[in-house]
Each structure stands twice: as structure tokens, then as C-alpha cells.
Design a protein around this motif. Sequence first.
Motif, short mmCIF file in Angstrom:
data_model
loop_
_atom_site.label_atom_id
_atom_site.label_comp_id
_atom_site.label_asym_id
_atom_site.label_seq_id
_atom_site.Cartn_x
_atom_site.Cartn_y
_atom_site.Cartn_z
N ALA A 46 0.64 7.92 4.21
CA ALA A 46 0.13 6.61 3.80
C ALA A 46 0.71 6.24 2.44
O ALA A 46 1.14 7.10 1.67
N PHE A 47 0.71 4.95 2.16
CA PHE A 47 1.25 4.44 0.89
C PHE A 47 0.28 3.46 0.27
O PHE A 47 -0.33 2.63 0.97
N VAL A 48 0.15 3.55 -1.07
CA VAL A 48 -0.75 2.66 -1.80
C VAL A 48 -0.03 2.15 -3.04
O VAL A 48 0.88 2.79 -3.57
N LEU A 49 -0.48 1.00 -3.50
CA LEU A 49 0.00 0.42 -4.75
C LEU A 49 -0.82 1.02 -5.88
O LEU A 49 -2.04 1.09 -5.81
N GLY A 50 -0.14 1.48 -6.93
CA GLY A 50 -0.89 2.07 -8.03
C GLY A 50 -0.02 2.34 -9.24
O GLY A 50 1.20 2.43 -9.15
N MET B 57 8.50 -2.06 -3.36
CA MET B 57 8.74 -0.69 -2.92
C MET B 57 7.70 -0.28 -1.88
O MET B 57 8.03 0.30 -0.83
N VAL B 58 6.43 -0.56 -2.17
CA VAL B 58 5.36 -0.16 -1.25
C VAL B 58 5.51 -0.90 0.09
O VAL B 58 5.25 -0.32 1.16
N LYS B 59 5.94 -2.15 0.04
CA LYS B 59 6.16 -2.91 1.27
C LYS B 59 7.19 -2.22 2.16
O LYS B 59 7.01 -2.10 3.38
N ILE B 60 8.28 -1.74 1.55
CA ILE B 60 9.30 -1.01 2.30
C ILE B 60 8.74 0.32 2.80
O ILE B 60 8.94 0.72 3.95
N ALA B 61 8.03 1.02 1.90
CA ALA B 61 7.51 2.35 2.23
C ALA B 61 6.54 2.32 3.40
O ALA B 61 6.52 3.24 4.23
N LYS B 62 5.74 1.26 3.49
CA LYS B 62 4.73 1.20 4.54
C LYS B 62 5.33 1.17 5.95
O LYS B 62 4.62 1.45 6.93
N LYS B 63 6.61 0.91 6.06
CA LYS B 63 7.26 0.97 7.36
C LYS B 63 7.30 2.40 7.89
O LYS B 63 7.49 2.62 9.09
#
Length: 229
Positions: free
Chosen positions: A94-98, A81-87
Motif C-alpha cells: 500500500a502507498f500513502v501520502l506523508g 509520486m504516490v499517484k504513480i506508486a498506487k498503480k
Amino acid sequence: MKQFSWSEETKIQWNMRADYWHKHSIEMWDQGSRKDIIPFFRQHVPIGHSIADLGCGDGYGSFLFWKEGYDVTGMDISEEMVKIAKKHEQLGLAFVLGDLNNPPFSDNQFDGIVAINSLEWVEQPLHALNECKRIVKPNGCACFGILGPTAQPRKNSYARLTGEHVICNTMMPWEFEALAVDHGWEKIAEHGVYKRGVASQHLQGLSRELKQALTFLTLFMMKNIGKEV
């Protein structure tokens, strides 16, 4: 046998669902069950404030909050999900894994919080709720979205009845409200997103709990009053 970990299983399952979610998130936010969230949020949290979108999924909702003028940090437990969001990332977004059980943020870091259908996917909702209180400023607001009792995603919890491990909590909207009010939050607003087939005349004369029972999603705006009752 490998010991079951709720958080690890949540990560695995949402990684697998990332592509499916991404295919449907635009419709949900623009026209579907999530289209009321930003107008509701905007009534209580001024544009320009910093907000955390906890359980942000593919980041499309976070992107819409950013377009409204908020400074947004999205967080999700799923790497995919974060990989997609970072686009979507850019200045102010900004997006972080957590993990909602231990979000990687400082005390009192945000003016506001968004957590839509997030607390239902943690093993201990009270602990996650207290973490939300930790990272939002005193008197800051948090918008929580809690699934109604017959919302389809709740089928994910059915297997608990046969003793299987599940990662979907069965917390009802009225239970969430009581939990929050008993642990340092003040409810300042509520908005029901109703299931198809529910018209305004069906709600006349119903108690709050019965109205919540007809929702697909109940939105709560809570204020961090910083103490427990």
C-alpha cells in the motif's frame, strides 16, 4: 513575499521530478545504485515482516520488497509520486501520502524501515530520525541510505552558499552514523555502494570515513535500542 517552507518546497520539487524519477527507477533498482539494498536488508530483517518504505518515490522499490515477501507500506511527500506508486498496490502493498517529519503511522507499527536518500531531503534530520524510531518496534531495524559527499544529487545544496533556500541537506555518511548512534540507534551493519571507477584495491588500508567518502551511497542497518546516549 511568501515565507519559505522546506516541506512545501520539497513537495513541489518532487512533484515536478516524478516523471523523470519514474523513467529511471527500474534501472536504479535492478542494475544501478540501488540493486544492493534488498539483499543487504534481507540479511537483517526476516521475510514476512512489516516494513515502511519512507520516501518511496514511484513505489518500484517498495514493489520489489513486496515481491521478496515483505508486507510493505510506502510513503512519499509527493502527490505525483504516490499517484504513480498506487498503480503497484495489491494485498500486502500500500502507498500513502506523508511527510517524514510527521509520518502518518502509529507508534511501534512496523518491524522494519527503509529510508533511502530520504533524510537528506528534510530540514531537521534528527527530528525525522526520531520519527523513524517512533514508528519502528523496539529492537526493530532500519536501513538508511545516505549519499556520499560527491554524489551528484548533492549539487542541489550548492545554492545555500549564496543564501538561497535549498531542500537538500549536506549531511555526510559519518555524520549520520554519529547522529543515529547518539540518539537511540545501534549500528549493526554497513555497506558501501561505490562510485564508478572505485575498485576494491583502492579501499585497502582506508579508514571507515575515507571509504564512505568514495561511495555514491552508504547503506546503514540500524537497530532501535530505544534510548539516547
